[in-house]
Design a protein around this motif. Structure first.
Motif: not given
Lengths: 114, 115
Positions: A45, A48, A55-56, B98, B100
């Protein structure tokens, strides 16, 4: 209904150049994720995003990497001053909501830094 | 913390024989689990998913997987391998992050199918 579209499929850059990877999510999806697959490894990952918001970004390298998802147009993953270690496959995924249990993946952009 | 362990990096079977790809997971939550397949230089295709319904999940192309909470496993099986099944397979756990669901990928199992 087109799936997640990524372009280019293959990208070759010389060290020090910039790489811009594009991702158009599935129709109706406003949540985008970027993952990186290094050779012989699983996907990791990176970031996001929702429209106009990060967001992240806990998986993003601290320098040279940035991502955006503007109100109009595709999501962009930008890598500045690329180095050979950036060579990887970069996958984008989208989902209709952040809480959706699954995401739909694009075919990836394979970046080669020479 | 969430993690996925795919126990075999390479599996080789003969065409027509059963396939077993092993996956163990660790999750602090009730997980959603997935298997994806990646053919050479292609994207990821979802084979099947478990999201807290039936523990035996049937997917595409004759694949199925069984969620075993007591063993924290989600092994992928197919009764009879086909040459077109040769690819890399990823076990994935999805867990709340977070706001999601973040995906955690195993390192992959490359399936070779011999004629």
């Amino acid at each position: 209904n087109a799936g997640v579209m990524q372009n280019p499929r293959h990208l070759v850059r010389r060290g020090g150049q910039e790489a811009r990877l594009r991702c158009s999510p599935m129709k109706g999806h406003s949540h985008v994720y970027w993952y990186r697959q290094l050779p012989e490894e699983g996907l990791k990952f990176m970031v996001y995003l929702q429209k106009e918001n990060i967001i992240d970004e806990s998986g993003m390298p601290k320098e040279r990497f940035s991502a955006e998802f503007p109100k109009e147009g595709p999501s962009i993953l930008r890598i500045q001053q690329v180095v050979r270690g950036d060579s990887a496959a970069y996958f984008c995924a989208s989902s209709p909501t952040g809480g959706a249990p699954e995401a739909f993946f694009g075919q990836g952009t394979r970046l080669t830094v020479v | 913390a969430q993690s996925v362990t795919q126990l075999d990096s390479h599996v080789s079977v003969s065409e027509g024989t059963p396939v077993l790809l092993r996956c163990n997971y660790s999750s602090s939550y009730s997980p959603s689990l997935f298997w994806y397949v990646q053919h050479p230089n292609k994207g990821l295709q979802l084979l099947l998913k478990y999201t807290s319904a039936a523990t035996l999940v049937k997917g595409i192309n004759g694949f199925e997987a069984e969620f075993k909470k007591s063993e924290t496993s989600f092994h992928l099986t197919k009764p009879s391998a086909h040459m077109s099944d040769a690819a890399e397979y990823f076990c994935v756990v999805s867990a709340p992050g977070n706001n999601f669901n973040k995906f955690y990928f195993g390192s992959g199992t490359k399936l070779n199918v011999k004629p």
